[in-house]
Design a protein around this motif. Sequence first.
Motif, PDB file in Angstrom:
ATOM      1  N   GLN A  26       0.797  -1.221   0.000  1.00 43.33           N
ATOM      2  CA  GLN A  26       0.000   0.000   0.000  1.00 43.33           C
ATOM      3  C   GLN A  26       0.839   1.285   0.000  1.00 43.33           C
ATOM      4  N   HIS A 129       1.363  -9.307   4.731  1.00 44.53           N
ATOM      5  CA  HIS A 129       0.191  -8.447   4.593  1.00 44.53           C
ATOM      6  C   HIS A 129      -0.273  -8.484   3.126  1.00 44.53           C
ATOM      7  N   TRP A 130      -0.640  -9.675   2.662  1.00 48.07           N
ATOM      8  CA  TRP A 130      -1.402  -9.898   1.426  1.00 48.07           C
ATOM      9  C   TRP A 130      -0.604  -9.943   0.125  1.00 48.07           C
ATOM     10  N   ASN A 173      -1.577 -10.670   8.529  1.00 46.46           N
ATOM     11  CA  ASN A 173      -2.604  -9.644   8.666  1.00 46.46           C
ATOM     12  C   ASN A 173      -3.911 -10.132   8.063  1.00 46.46           C
ATOM     13  N   GLU A 174      -4.948 -10.250   8.900  1.00 51.88           N
ATOM     14  CA  GLU A 174      -6.315 -10.499   8.449  1.00 51.88           C
ATOM     15  C   GLU A 174      -6.462 -11.652   7.475  1.00 51.88           C
ATOM     16  N   TYR A 316     -13.250  -2.077  12.829  1.00 53.80           N
ATOM     17  CA  TYR A 316     -13.678  -0.754  12.372  1.00 53.80           C
ATOM     18  C   TYR A 316     -15.182  -0.528  12.531  1.00 53.80           C
ATOM     19  N   TRP A 355     -17.850  -0.476   3.697  1.00 53.44           N
ATOM     20  CA  TRP A 355     -18.017  -1.353   4.856  1.00 53.44           C
ATOM     21  C   TRP A 355     -17.739  -0.623   6.172  1.00 53.44           C
ATOM     22  N   GLU A 383      -5.305  -2.304  14.178  1.00 53.61           N
ATOM     23  CA  GLU A 383      -5.865  -1.349  13.213  1.00 53.61           C
ATOM     24  C   GLU A 383      -7.215  -0.854  13.679  1.00 53.61           C
ATOM     25  N   TRP A 426      -4.890   2.965  11.868  1.00 51.06           N
ATOM     26  CA  TRP A 426      -4.744   2.790  10.432  1.00 51.06           C
ATOM     27  C   TRP A 426      -5.179   4.095   9.795  1.00 51.06           C
ATOM     28  N   GLU A 433      -5.658   2.041  -1.157  1.00 49.78           N
ATOM     29  CA  GLU A 433      -6.644   1.306  -0.375  1.00 49.78           C
ATOM     30  C   GLU A 433      -7.197   0.139  -1.226  1.00 49.78           C
ATOM     31  N   TRP A 434      -6.296  -0.753  -1.623  1.00 48.49           N
ATOM     32  CA  TRP A 434      -6.646  -1.973  -2.355  1.00 48.49           C
ATOM     33  C   TRP A 434      -7.570  -1.665  -3.536  1.00 48.49           C
ATOM     34  N   PHE A 442      -7.410   7.058   4.463  1.00 52.13           N
ATOM     35  CA  PHE A 442      -7.384   6.743   5.895  1.00 52.13           C
ATOM     36  C   PHE A 442      -6.262   7.457   6.634  1.00 52.13           C
TER      37      PHE A 442
HETATM   38  C1  PNW Z   1      -7.721  -3.731   6.514  1.00 50.79           C
HETATM   39  N1  PNW Z   1     -14.011  -5.109   6.099  1.00 50.79           N
HETATM   40  O1  PNW Z   1      -8.583  -4.281   5.578  1.00 50.79           O
HETATM   41  C2  PNW Z   1      -6.316  -3.979   6.008  1.00 50.79           C
HETATM   42  O2  PNW Z   1      -5.507  -4.652   6.943  1.00 50.79           O
HETATM   43  C3  PNW Z   1      -5.617  -2.761   5.524  1.00 50.79           C
HETATM   44  O3  PNW Z   1      -4.587  -3.122   4.615  1.00 50.79           O
HETATM   45  C4  PNW Z   1      -6.624  -1.825   4.928  1.00 50.79           C
HETATM   46  O4  PNW Z   1      -6.058  -0.761   4.231  1.00 50.79           O
HETATM   47  C5  PNW Z   1      -7.496  -1.340   6.075  1.00 50.79           C
HETATM   48  O5  PNW Z   1      -8.069  -2.417   6.784  1.00 50.79           O
HETATM   49  C6  PNW Z   1      -8.612  -0.437   5.605  1.00 50.79           C
HETATM   50  O6  PNW Z   1      -9.415  -1.123   4.703  1.00 50.79           O
HETATM   51  C7  PNW Z   1      -9.932  -4.432   5.776  1.00 50.79           C
HETATM   52  O7  PNW Z   1     -14.698  -5.274   5.050  1.00 50.79           O
HETATM   53  C8  PNW Z   1     -10.718  -4.552   4.652  1.00 50.79           C
HETATM   54  O8  PNW Z   1     -14.573  -5.122   7.199  1.00 50.79           O
HETATM   55  C9  PNW Z   1     -12.075  -4.778   4.755  1.00 50.79           C
HETATM   56  C10 PNW Z   1     -12.639  -4.871   5.991  1.00 50.79           C
HETATM   57  C11 PNW Z   1     -11.855  -4.765   7.139  1.00 50.79           C
HETATM   58  C12 PNW Z   1     -10.510  -4.539   7.016  1.00 50.79           C
END
Ligand code: PNW
Length: 481
Positions: A26, A129-130, A173-174, A316, A355, A383, A426, A433-434, A442
């Motif tokens: 990112q 991290h992806w 990560n996630e 979040y 989201w 985060e 974060w 942002e993907w 952010f």
């Molecule tokens: C995280 N949701 O992703 C990632 O760890 C980060 O790389 C990203 O930039 C950040 O949160 C903000 O998006 C998420 O759908 C993506 O709930 C989607 C979700 C949660 C976290």
Amino acid sequence: ASCYATLNNKKFPDDFMFGTATSSYQIEGAWNEDGKGENIWDRLLHTNPNFTVNGDNGDITCNSYHKYKEDVALVKDLNVTHYRFSLAWARLLPNGHVDQINDAGVQYYKNLIRELRANNIEPLVTIYHWDLPQGLQDEGGWTSSDIVDRYADYARLCFRLFGGDVRYWMTFNEPKEFCWQGYGEGTNAPGIKAAGTGEYLCAHHVLKAHATAWHIYDEEFRSTQNGQVGIVLDTNWYEPATNSTEDKIASDTKLQFIFGWYANPIFRGDYPEVMRNNIQRRSLAQGLTKSRLPEFTPEEIEYVKGTADFLGLNTYSSMLVQPRKYTDVSAMGNEYDSEVEEWYDDSWPKGASPWLVVTPWGIQKLLRWIKNEYNNPRIIITENGYSDYDGTLDDVDRINYILQYLSGIRDAMDEDGVNVFGYTVWTLIDNLEWVFGFTNKFGLYHVDFNSPNRTRTAKKSVGVYQNIIRTRCLVNNCIDS
Ligand code: PNW
């Protein structure tokens, strides 16, 4: 401003760790410089630019590969005591395998860590991290069992190269996001659509890879490096839509399917019972001879259990839940297997990310649930943060978001005895942002993506966060804790 009145007025403990976070793809850019290999995001966004809004990609993004000293100066200026970043596997190992190490990549992370240490900032390092090396995806990626050993080799190398200066490691990560979006619904790299099987296979290998890395650290490095190894899991809070027993059960079931999927094998042993039962039942009803959820052997259950020195939590938003009304047995995917349906309440304030809703009341409930479910683990919020579209410097919505979520966290520590030892915003700087590209911002610092210099500018939230860290307090006058 009325919300300020409700903020928790107890000081955060002196050793509470305040920080901020980024990830390699990112922010780094320099996608093919100095020997870096191609990763699955490079491949996906080069061959399929429509995957992201405006065709944005990480080729240059914030150019942090060249501007890391400037980034560390921002981290320092922010007053934080720790910085969470990730290692780009393909920058260290261009084809993913340890037989070919890219010295320039090693040097980059050594420089970054040295710069952080010189500024008294504790590095928190995410190993993955992806951004999987494309070469490993070509060998099957996270749905192939070979990946467990490849990841273990890579993690061992990271501990060996950088572990002398790193006290906090995060293996992944996630995984829920990259397994589900990458190998289930296909909305993240590598973009594979195999809902109902792909996400479970991916998760199974991630859990084994995580556990293997933890054992490697424990046996080969812990006694000399004295660090800790954890994992970062993400979830929303799932609020029962009503007070009914069915809706409360739906909330618990959803948390098990989203969070327990990873946390239960690590903190209790094996997948949650409701997952094993539902997926088995639905698989058989679909005419399959066995469950789509892979099984751990008894030895594997023991091997994975207890492999986290701390829990990293990304959270979040909240959602409402109730039992799914129309359960079509042929529907494939984790959300159908859960037999729970989820939605956002229209009245909840929204961020730019589709989201992201502002539900600070959810974080205390989530932390309490985790404490009770997993026997009070040590938790760091790795985060939490807020997105807008315009990257405004006058970012009052971000400020309110951070204040209110921190207040919920402090309530959970204070009222429920949840063991939270840190909080990481974060993110440091606006970044890629993907799939939303540069349209969801952010950052605590604004980045000018139109200037070749990628100029960074502090937003108003920087001053507020500096002040929180200095006073350890969310209001004007805190009482001692
Ligand atoms: C995280 N949701 O992703 C990632 O760890 C980060 O790389 C990203 O930039 C950040 O949160 C903000 O998006 C998420 O759908 C993506 O709930 C989607 C979700 C949660 C976290």
